[in-house]
Design an enzyme around this catalytic site. Structure first.
Site, PDB file in Angstrom:
ATOM      1  N   ASN A 290      59.563  25.697  23.070  1.00  0.00           N
ATOM      2  CA  ASN A 290      59.179  27.026  22.596  1.00  0.00           C
ATOM      3  C   ASN A 290      60.121  27.590  21.535  1.00  0.00           C
ATOM      4  O   ASN A 290      60.057  28.767  21.196  1.00  0.00           O
ATOM      5  CB  ASN A 290      59.070  27.993  23.773  1.00  0.00           C
TER       6      ASN A 290
ATOM      7  N   ILE B 230      61.395  31.610  17.816  1.00  0.00           N
ATOM      8  CA  ILE B 230      61.152  31.626  19.257  1.00  0.00           C
ATOM      9  C   ILE B 230      59.704  32.043  19.524  1.00  0.00           C
ATOM     10  O   ILE B 230      59.238  33.045  18.986  1.00  0.00           O
ATOM     11  CB  ILE B 230      62.101  32.642  19.953  1.00  0.00           C
ATOM     12  N   CYS B 231      59.025  31.278  20.373  1.00  0.00           N
ATOM     13  CA  CYS B 231      57.664  31.632  20.789  1.00  0.00           C
ATOM     14  C   CYS B 231      57.765  32.274  22.174  1.00  0.00           C
ATOM     15  O   CYS B 231      57.932  31.586  23.180  1.00  0.00           O
ATOM     16  CB  CYS B 231      56.787  30.384  20.837  1.00  0.00           C
ATOM     17  N   LEU B 232      57.729  33.601  22.198  1.00  0.00           N
ATOM     18  CA  LEU B 232      57.865  34.345  23.457  1.00  0.00           C
ATOM     19  C   LEU B 232      57.051  35.625  23.328  1.00  0.00           C
ATOM     20  O   LEU B 232      57.243  36.394  22.379  1.00  0.00           O
ATOM     21  CB  LEU B 232      59.355  34.655  23.710  1.00  0.00           C
TER      22      LEU B 232
ATOM     23  N   LYS C  65      56.543  39.502  20.657  1.00  0.00           N
ATOM     24  CA  LYS C  65      55.352  39.706  19.825  1.00  0.00           C
ATOM     25  C   LYS C  65      54.527  40.844  20.401  1.00  0.00           C
ATOM     26  O   LYS C  65      54.947  41.986  20.406  1.00  0.00           O
ATOM     27  CB  LYS C  65      54.554  38.401  19.747  1.00  0.00           C
TER      28      LYS C  65
END
Length: 195
Positions: free
Chosen positions: A80, A88-90, A94
Site C-alpha cells: 500500500n 500511501i494508499c490509505l 483521502k
C-alpha cells in the site's frame, strides 16, 4: 486557511507521548508549520520492526477540514506504499478523513497499515503481487529494505553528530536536531541552518 493554532497544539500533544508511542512530528523548518516531518517506528512482529520511518507531511490550506498529504521519505517495501515515490494508499488520507482526526492519529493509522497490508487495494502492484504469490520472498524483501533504509545504527548517529560538530554546531544541539528528524543528516543540517 490552515488552523496553525490547532497544528501547534497537535505538535505539543505528539511531543508529550513520544516515549510511549515512538511517533514524532516536527516542522521541516522554522519558516512554516505547513511542512512537517513525521517519524514512526516499525511495528513489532512485522518485517518493519526496528526500523524508523520518516514521512513527509504537507498541510493543505483547508486543514483540518482536508486531509494532510503524507508520503514516505524512507523507502519501504509494502503493497500500500509506492516503492518509487512513497505515496500511501490509505482511506483516511483521502475520502475518509475527518476534522476530528489529528496528525498523530493519521500517523498511527499509517503505522497500523504497516502491520496489516491490504494487497487487494494496492499502491504498488509489484509488491502486492509478490505479497499474494510469494509471501516468504515479500517478508525477506521487506526486512531487507527495513535494514537498508530504515535502521540507523548508534555508530552512524555518532558519526553524523561529529560531522555537524565539525561544521561548528554545538554537540547537544546537533544530537537533538538529528534525533528530531530521525537521523537524516540533510534534514538536520537544513534545520540547524534555518534555526
Amino acid at each position: 486557511m490552515i488552523d496553525f493554532a490547532r497544528v501547534q497544539k497537535e505538535l505539543q500533544e505528539c511531543g508529550k507521548d513520544v516515549e510511549g508511542s515512538g511517533i514524532r512530528v516536527a516542522p521541516k523548518s522554522d519558516a512554516t508549520l505547513a511542512r512537517l516531518v513525521g517519524t514512526i517506528p516499525g511495528p513489532i512482529g512485522t518485517p518493519y520492526e526496528g526500523g524508523v520511518f520518516q514521512i513527509d507531511i504537507t498541510l493543505p490550506d483547508g486543514y483540518p477540514f482536508e486531509p494532510p498529504k503524507m508520503q514516505f521519505s524512507t523507502k519501504v517495501w509494502h503493497p500500500n506504499i509506492s516503492s518509487q515515490s512513497g505515496a500511501i494508499c490509505l482511506d483516511i488520507l483521502k475520502d475518509q478523513w475527518s476534522p476530528a482526526l489529528t496528525l498523530k492519529t493519521a500517523l498511527l493509522s499509517v503505522q497500523a497499515l504497516l502491520s496489516a497490508p491490504e494487497p487487494d487495494d494496492p499502491q504498488d502492484a509489484v509488491v502486492a503481487k509478490q505479497y499474494l504469490k510469494d509471501y516468504q520472498t515479500f517478508i525477506s524483501t521487506a526486512r531487507y529494505w527495513t535494514e537498508t533504509f530504515a535502521k540507523t545504527s548508534s555508530r552512524g548517529i555518532e558519526e553524523k553528530v561529529q560531522k555537524l560538530v565539525e561544521m561548528g554546531f554545538p554537540e547537544a544541539q546537533a544530537r537533538t536536531t538529528l534525533e528530531s528528524v530521525g537521523g537524516d543528516e540533510n534534514l538536520a543540517l537544513e534545520k540547524l541552518c534555518s534555526g
